[in-house]
Design an enzyme around this catalytic site. Structure first.
Site, PDB file in Angstrom:
ATOM      1  CE  LYS A  44      45.349 130.224  47.163  1.00  0.00           C
ATOM      2  NZ  LYS A  44      46.429 129.674  47.995  1.00  0.00           N
TER       3      LYS A  44
ATOM      4  CB  SER B  42      47.331 132.441  50.650  1.00  0.00           C
ATOM      5  OG  SER B  42      47.767 131.314  49.958  1.00  0.00           O
TER       6      SER B  42
ATOM      7  CB  SER C   9      48.701 128.536  51.361  1.00  0.00           C
ATOM      8  OG  SER C   9      49.597 129.593  51.587  1.00  0.00           O
TER       9      SER C   9
END
Lengths: 517, 499
Positions: free
Chosen positions: A69, A164, A188
């Protein structure tokens, strides 16, 4: 399985890497990746190949393509947090977890997309645009959707990944990599895992180093692991967990990586069903799935009992105060002075700061900073911050009590519904969405407990739905063992992506579920 | 009411309209015996000045408080900056053990209670030399509290009478130093050097128990000596290792404390005394003229000898304190609470540190007085001058002259030469052996004391001659021979008769 394939030479790391990179290219429309590190990935694959030829692979992860990420620092590769503030920022160091994966020989394909600075539950609010859920293009989803007249754009019906860590979830789900790192502050990692039909593990706070993870809420953030099966999550966990002297919040106890046993007898297990997780807005589909899962355990001989976590309803409000205050503090360093975006405004230092921050941050970030600063004002501190900390303690104690009464693992839904279409999602603002979507995942972050999403079944619309298991502090082995058993029982279907089929990946096609070991 | 003296301040002379006090104003000093002097002289009610101090001492350590970069004075700009110091996103603080030990040592030396559990907080404000936008400090629970510092003053400017005073230490806290910003007005830019950003500081807060510049200066001097003895800070003000801010207010006896101002930018102990006295005077005059004192921050201008309002600090800042989430509470142990199977590298044991504390200045002085029979005032001067005690003790070792006599030569002769030529003891052209040789000649009555002074003057030139050589050269020997003396006396008498 792919690791075994590498070892036996059925496929080489370079081939594997190339195929994954090709897949990344062909699934570009998903917008899962912000940066693809093609050159370095191929180099790493080459090195890995040399090791395999010598018969000296570094471990199970050697040669395995992974994605990270974009809020983890990666040396020499852009780290943006999907924000204008860090566009073009090349970090000089690797996050500890990234370093650990590289030390194990993993091949870093690229950095995945997210909500700006990990604030959001849809992966829709980053500066590089939203991430599309690969399931939007699956046969399963297309079969179930209402056929559209040709005048309407077929593309516009795509559903979100959740957030997210949407990019990481999409990357794993679409077979471009075998594992991905996400982060989990309020759900997330687990939320997008549920929407994308992959395993999403949130480890216990303090188990895995946060050094190099650009923080959202320091007291709740953890690096998250996204894989296609529970065994893989255990493997990755094994290579990441343990004390890091660079992170003072990691525990000093020795961590021993483990292999998950194949549980056959669940009669000694006690599963708790927290009644407060029957949240408003929970779809009837998920409710019934949850119930079926509970029955599954019951009929297998486990003890399934209803429990109560009475302060669950306060967790969202509490989270808002604690999250925004930490955000206000953590974002204070972004002033354009040492790194990142710097505005051309140079009338004074202050005006440069103000312009830089206005230009660099989106409104979600700015909104949270303003709220956070409000709560931290002297006159408000006692009523907001201190109170929220106290409520947090109460929430954590709810879990302590329940686990103390003999419950081993809690079973709850992960999300309120399956993935919604992007068009629907953006009708409400980020804050409203986060409030709604975090409700089932948030409390585990408050209490620092480990939790995992296991893909369970497809919804009526042909989209993945997952269920969540929450375990005791530092009892990942128990948690994952139960999750693995459950995974075996439900046999979640493999996504049928036309694009994947077109490329004819032998490694992927003839398996029920792709995995390493 | 302020402890210590109840000083009485009156307008020393007429003050011109605005501007700093005119030169020629005599230094005002406190009435050390306590008690207010009745307002007889000028008909004005007496004032009680109240002075508190906030002192930042840079910790003497190899690396910074939360990162591994080096601590060094005057290094090339931005050459000692780690990722954490530059506030690169994703970096985390890691506490430096040596800094904790330094703070514990200092706390023990100042008679503080050491908090076995202390906490770290973030203090937020935006400034170019604060990369993270916040400073990590200890606002809620500092590492040490409730101590005291004893210091001595001479009354009436004579070295003959010394009085001991005490100031309470409110607390000692660990915190980060900021970087340095240099304003380049010609190019309208600010240059930022982060070498100092993140260096460990001990903030020592002294309660407002002092009443004048002299007391403040004496207290800081004593603290400086203590820190240097402990080695927890080199405390050299000129290198920014010791920074003092003074909080000053005045009030009438029996009335509540007045509004206080904070005085910054004080670069030496001498300037500290000046700044405090000036500010006290300024406040008295302001109030006597019917004005009010603003709760503001003022800078000391050493060239003009006055304090001026600082432009930067406007309005009250809300620092939005928040616990530092990346640092768990700091737990310290003592012999009793130390758990059995702990890794010794990971803990700080207060008792262990206590056992190893060196003799503090007050103890050293007492020992000197006892051992050598010198006066207390002498011991102060010895300790006050870097290296002088050692010099003195070396001379005593090498000479038969009694220490009580040696001290006179050290303090009156040697020291005044050093001061005249602005030299430190280390730079003295006369070494302790050479001085000892000279004093031996005197002691053996081979020369008179007047002669000895002449020899010393010669030695001071540093030409490498021994005392004996100079005596021979200048024929300064005392005549021991009885007959010779008789001859000389006879010659003198004869000479007289001839007139």
């Amino acid at each position: 399985q792919v690791s075994a394939a590498l070892k036996e030479g059925r496929v080489t790391p370079t081939e594997l890497c190339q195929r994954c990179l090709a897949l990344v290219q062909s699934t570009k429309f998903l917008n899962a990746y912000i940066t693809v590190a093609e050159e370095t990935a191929l180099k790493q694959a080459e090195e890995s190949e040399k090791r395999y030829r010598r018969g000296q692979p570094l471990g199970v992860l050697d040669g395995i393509p992974i994605a990270v990420k974009d809020n983890f620092n990666t040396a020499g590769i852009e780290t943006t947090c999907a924000s204008n503030m860090l566009k073009g920022y090349i970090s000089p160091y690797n996050a500890t977890v990234v370093q650990k994966l590289l030390d194990q020989g993993a091949v870093l394909l690229g950095k995945t997309n997210l909500d700006e600075f990990a604030m959001g539950s849809g992966s829709t609010d980053g500066v590089f645009g939203p991430v599309r859920n690969p399931w939007s293009y699956s046969r399963q989803y297309k079969e179930k959707s209402v056929p559209k007249p040709h005048s309407e754009d077929e593309e516009s019906d795509w559903v979100i990944t959740g957030g997210s860590s949407g990019g990481s979830a999409a990357a794993v789900s679409s077979f471009t990599c075998f594992a991905a790192l996400g982060s989990d502050t309020g759900g997330s990692t687990r939320n997008p895992a549920a929407h994308c039909g992959v395993v999403g593990l949130k480890p216990t706070y303090g188990l895995i180093s946060r050094h190099g993870l650009i923080p959202l809420v320091n007291s709740m953030d953890v690096p998250g692991i996204l894989t296609r099966c529970v065994d893989d999550a255990a493997v990755v966990l094994g290579s990441l967990a343990g004390h890091d002297p660079k992170d003072s919040t990691t525990v000093q106890d020795n961590f021993k990586p483990f292999e998950l046993p194949n549980l056959t007898d669940v009669s000694k297990l006690s599963i708790g069903i927290p009644k407060e997780y029957r949240a408003p807005g929970l779809s009837s589909e998920i409710l019934s799935l949850w119930s079926k899962a509970a029955d599954l355990f019951k009929s297998a001989g486990a003890k399934v009992i209803e429990v109560s976590l009475p302060h669950t309803c306060y967790s969202i409000v509490c989270y808002h105060v604690l999250c925004t205050t930490e955000v206000a503090s953590n974002m204070a360093r972004f002033d354009g002075l040492e790194y990142g975006h710097r505005s051309d405004m140079n009338k004074s230092t202050e005006s440069m700061y103000a312009a830089t921050r206005r230009e660099g941050f989106n409104d979600v970030v700015r909104g949270r900073i303003l709220s956070g600063n409000y709560f931290l004002l002297k006159q408000n501190y006692e009523n907001y911050f201190i109170k929220a900390q106290k409520v947090r303690r109460l929430i954590a104690n709810d879990f302590v009590k329940v686990f103390g009464s003999g419950v081993d693992v809690l079973l709850t839904p992960t999300t309120l519904s399956d993935a919604v279409p992007y068009k629907e999602f953006i009708k409400e603002d980020n804050r409203t969405r986060s409030t709604q979507d975090d409700i089932l995942t948030q409390a585990a972050n408050m209490a620092g407990l480990p939790a995992i999403n296991v893909p369970t079944a497809l919804s009526e619309r042909g989209l993945p739905v997952g269920l969540q298991f929450i375990g005791r502090s530092f009892q990942e082995k128990q948690l994952l063992t139960v999750a693995k058993w459950f995974e075996k029982q439900v046999k979640f279907p493999v996504i049928q992506l036309e694009e994947v089929k077109r490329h004819g990946h032998g490694v992927f096609q003839h398996q029920k579920s792709a995995s390493f070991s | 009411a302020a402890r210590g003296c109840a000083g009485v301040w009156r307008r020393a002379c007429q003050r011109g309209a605005g501007g700093p006090a005119p030169r020629g104003q005599r230094d005002v000093s406190c009435n050390a015996r306590g008690g207010a002097v009745p307002a007889g002289k000028s008909g004005l009610a007496p004032w009680v000045p109240v002075v508190g101090l906030e002192i930042h001492a840079q910790i003497s350590s190899n690396s910074k408080l939360f990162s591994g970069s080096q601590v060094q004075f005057a290094a090339p700009p931005n050459s000692l900056v780690s990722f954490f110091d530059a506030s690169l996103p994703g970096t985390l603080p890691v506490l430096n053990r040596r800094c904790v030990e330094a703070a514990v040592m200092t706390g023990l030396a100042l008679n503080c209670s050491i908090n076995k559990k202390s906490l770290f907080d973030r203090k937020h404000y935006f400034y170019a030399d604060l990369p993270a936008g916040y400073q990590i400090t200890q606002q809620r629970v500092p590492i040490a509290v409730n101590g005291s510092l004893s210091y001595s003053l001479c009354i009436d400017n004579k070295m003959s009478q010394m009085v001991t005073k005490t100031v309470r230490i409110k607390q000692i806290q660990l915190e980060q130093d900021s970087g340095k910003s240099l304003h380049d007005d010609t190019r309208s830019q600010t240059l930022v050097d982060l070498n100092r950003a993140g260096v460990g500081l001990m903030e020592v807060v002294m309660e407002p128990d002092m009443c004048c510049g002299e007391e403040a200066a004496a207290a800081v001097r004593e603290l400086q000596l203590i820190l240097q003895t402990l080695g927890s800070s080199q405390a050299v003000m000129a290198e920014g290792q010791l920074r003092v801010d003074a909080n000053v207010s005045v009030h009438h006896p029996g009335e509540p404390y007045g509004v206080r101002t904070e005085v910054k930018n004080i670069n030496s102990i001498r300037f500290l005394a000046k700044a405090v006295d000036y500010e006290i005077q300024r406040q008295i005059e302001e109030l006597e003229n019917g004005g009010t004192i603003l709760n503001e921050t003022r800078a000391f201008d050493s060239k003009l000898g006055c304090t001026v309002p600082m432009r930067d600090k406007e309005g009250k800042q809300d620092y939005r304190f928040m616990p530092e989430p990346n640092l768990p509470p700091l737990i310290l142990y003592d012999a009793k609470s130390l758990p059995a199977n702990i890794n010794h590298q990971q803990v700080v044991n207060i008792d262990w540190i206590h056992e190893r504390l060196p003799d503090l200045p007050s103890v050293k002085r007492a020992k000197l007085v006892e051992r050598y029979g010198i006066l207390p005032e002498h011991s102060f001067t010895l300790l006050n001058e870097d290296g002088l005690t050692e010099f003195f003790e070396n001379v005593v070792k090498q000479t038969q002259m009694k220490p009580k006599k040696v001290i006179g030569w050290i303090l009156n002769d040697l020291l005044s030469y050093l001061k005249q030529h602005s030299l430190t003891v280390k730079e003295s052209p006369v070494s302790s052996c050479v001085l000892a040789d000279l004093l031996n000649l005197l002691e053996k009555k081979e020369i008179s004391s007047t002669a000895a002074k002449q020899v010393l003057a010669e030695l001071w030139k540093g030409e490498g001659k021994t005392p004996l050589e100079i005596v021979k050269e200048k024929k300064l020997e005392l005549i021991q021979d009885q007959k010779e003396l008789e001859q000389i006396c006879q010659a003198v008498i004869d000479g007289q008769e001839n007139e």
